[in-house]
Design a protein around this motif. Structure first.
Motif, PDB file in Angstrom:
ATOM      1  N   LEU A  21      -3.067  42.929 -31.767  1.00  0.00           N
ATOM      2  CA  LEU A  21      -2.142  43.847 -31.644  1.00  0.00           C
ATOM      3  C   LEU A  21      -1.805  44.765 -32.903  1.00  0.00           C
ATOM      4  O   LEU A  21      -1.904  45.830 -33.207  1.00  0.00           O
ATOM      5  CB  LEU A  21      -0.883  43.508 -30.818  1.00  0.00           C
ATOM      6  N   THR A  22      -1.559  43.706 -33.777  1.00  0.00           N
ATOM      7  CA  THR A  22      -1.141  44.191 -35.363  1.00  0.00           C
ATOM      8  C   THR A  22      -2.421  44.825 -36.098  1.00  0.00           C
ATOM      9  O   THR A  22      -2.350  45.602 -36.936  1.00  0.00           O
ATOM     10  CB  THR A  22      -0.566  42.964 -36.119  1.00  0.00           C
ATOM     11  N   ARG A  70       4.263  38.787 -16.022  1.00  0.00           N
ATOM     12  CA  ARG A  70       5.840  39.120 -15.927  1.00  0.00           C
ATOM     13  C   ARG A  70       5.803  40.247 -16.894  1.00  0.00           C
ATOM     14  O   ARG A  70       5.804  40.248 -18.033  1.00  0.00           O
ATOM     15  CB  ARG A  70       6.708  38.119 -16.232  1.00  0.00           C
ATOM     16  N   TYR A  71       6.239  41.573 -16.301  1.00  0.00           N
ATOM     17  CA  TYR A  71       6.292  42.611 -17.351  1.00  0.00           C
ATOM     18  C   TYR A  71       7.197  43.821 -16.715  1.00  0.00           C
ATOM     19  O   TYR A  71       7.177  44.193 -15.502  1.00  0.00           O
ATOM     20  CB  TYR A  71       4.948  43.259 -17.753  1.00  0.00           C
ATOM     21  N   LYS A  72       7.597  44.659 -17.487  1.00  0.00           N
ATOM     22  CA  LYS A  72       8.150  45.926 -17.461  1.00  0.00           C
ATOM     23  C   LYS A  72       7.648  46.916 -18.438  1.00  0.00           C
ATOM     24  O   LYS A  72       8.063  46.846 -19.527  1.00  0.00           O
ATOM     25  CB  LYS A  72       9.724  46.118 -17.194  1.00  0.00           C
ATOM     26  N   LEU A  73       6.623  47.939 -18.041  1.00  0.00           N
ATOM     27  CA  LEU A  73       6.114  48.628 -19.030  1.00  0.00           C
ATOM     28  C   LEU A  73       6.237  50.170 -18.764  1.00  0.00           C
ATOM     29  O   LEU A  73       6.205  50.541 -17.241  1.00  0.00           O
ATOM     30  CB  LEU A  73       4.414  48.420 -19.042  1.00  0.00           C
ATOM     31  N   ALA A 116      -2.228  38.991 -25.105  1.00  0.00           N
ATOM     32  CA  ALA A 116      -0.770  39.400 -24.927  1.00  0.00           C
ATOM     33  C   ALA A 116      -0.110  40.535 -25.333  1.00  0.00           C
ATOM     34  O   ALA A 116      -0.543  40.928 -26.427  1.00  0.00           O
ATOM     35  CB  ALA A 116       0.196  38.028 -25.575  1.00  0.00           C
ATOM     36  N   ILE A 117       0.469  41.091 -24.651  1.00  0.00           N
ATOM     37  CA  ILE A 117       1.216  42.557 -24.810  1.00  0.00           C
ATOM     38  C   ILE A 117       2.556  42.103 -25.527  1.00  0.00           C
ATOM     39  O   ILE A 117       2.993  42.660 -26.431  1.00  0.00           O
ATOM     40  CB  ILE A 117       1.415  43.439 -23.810  1.00  0.00           C
ATOM     41  N   LYS A 118       3.237  41.096 -25.254  1.00  0.00           N
ATOM     42  CA  LYS A 118       4.388  40.730 -25.619  1.00  0.00           C
ATOM     43  C   LYS A 118       4.428  39.180 -25.437  1.00  0.00           C
ATOM     44  O   LYS A 118       4.234  38.741 -24.515  1.00  0.00           O
ATOM     45  CB  LYS A 118       5.535  41.458 -24.994  1.00  0.00           C
ATOM     46  N   LEU A 119       4.717  38.386 -26.695  1.00  0.00           N
ATOM     47  CA  LEU A 119       4.836  37.145 -26.507  1.00  0.00           C
ATOM     48  C   LEU A 119       6.481  36.658 -26.587  1.00  0.00           C
ATOM     49  O   LEU A 119       7.455  37.270 -27.026  1.00  0.00           O
ATOM     50  CB  LEU A 119       4.239  36.273 -27.747  1.00  0.00           C
ATOM     51  N   PRO A 120       6.804  35.678 -25.737  1.00  0.00           N
ATOM     52  CA  PRO A 120       8.077  35.211 -25.845  1.00  0.00           C
ATOM     53  C   PRO A 120       8.541  34.201 -27.054  1.00  0.00           C
ATOM     54  O   PRO A 120       7.268  34.004 -27.729  1.00  0.00           O
ATOM     55  CB  PRO A 120       8.249  34.115 -24.824  1.00  0.00           C
TER      56      PRO A 120
END
Length: 143
Positions: A21-22, A70-73, A116-120
């Motif tokens: 991502l970065t 699990r996502y909300k995009l 991963a779009i977003k990691l915990p």
């Protein structure tokens, strides 16, 4: 470079690029990367199989990419949607053993890509196992 990546993949069974991502890897980049390993450059990559997984969102410009978890995009490369999780009815913290990229097609796919779009902030660990090595270690009477 393609030859070196193939050699590494088939030697180690896994390639890991931690800064996707970065580094600015887009969905188009991911599809192009996956096609480096395809036996057939015209192969239809728009379908995927994930067993008992819930409905998967797809990127309209890249239907080869399924959104799982699990996502909300909101407008993630043109996709807006919500998913309660990969497996229907499973809540946070619950785990399921599964095989990404497994298909009921012949021949089965050689690989899958995942990012991963977003990691915990904690947890969310992903473990990798080699099914080829597992098959090699089976007792002869089970093969």
């Amino acid at each position: 470079l393609t030859h070196a990546l193939r050699e590494a993949l088939y030697s180690y069974g896994l390639l890991h690029f931690p800064q996707q991502l970065t580094a600015g890897m887009s969905p188009a980049d991911e599809v192009s990367f996956a096609r480096l390993f395809s036996h057939d450059p015209d192969e239809d990559l728009t379908t995927s199989y994930t067993g008992g997984a819930a409905h998967q969102g797809k990127l309209s410009l890249h239907p080869e990419i399924s959104l799982v978890g699990r996502y909300k995009l909101a407008d993630y490369y043109g996709y807006t949607g919500i998913s309660p999780g990969v497996y229907n009815g499973w809540g946070p913290g619950q785990r399921a053993w599964h095989n990404d990229g497994f298909a009921d097609t012949l021949p089965p796919p050689d690989l899958t890509t995942m990012r991963a779009i977003k990691l915990p902030s904690s947890g969310g660990d992903t473990l990798f196992a080699c099914s080829v090595k597992a098959a090699e270690l089976l007792p002869e009477d089970l093969t």
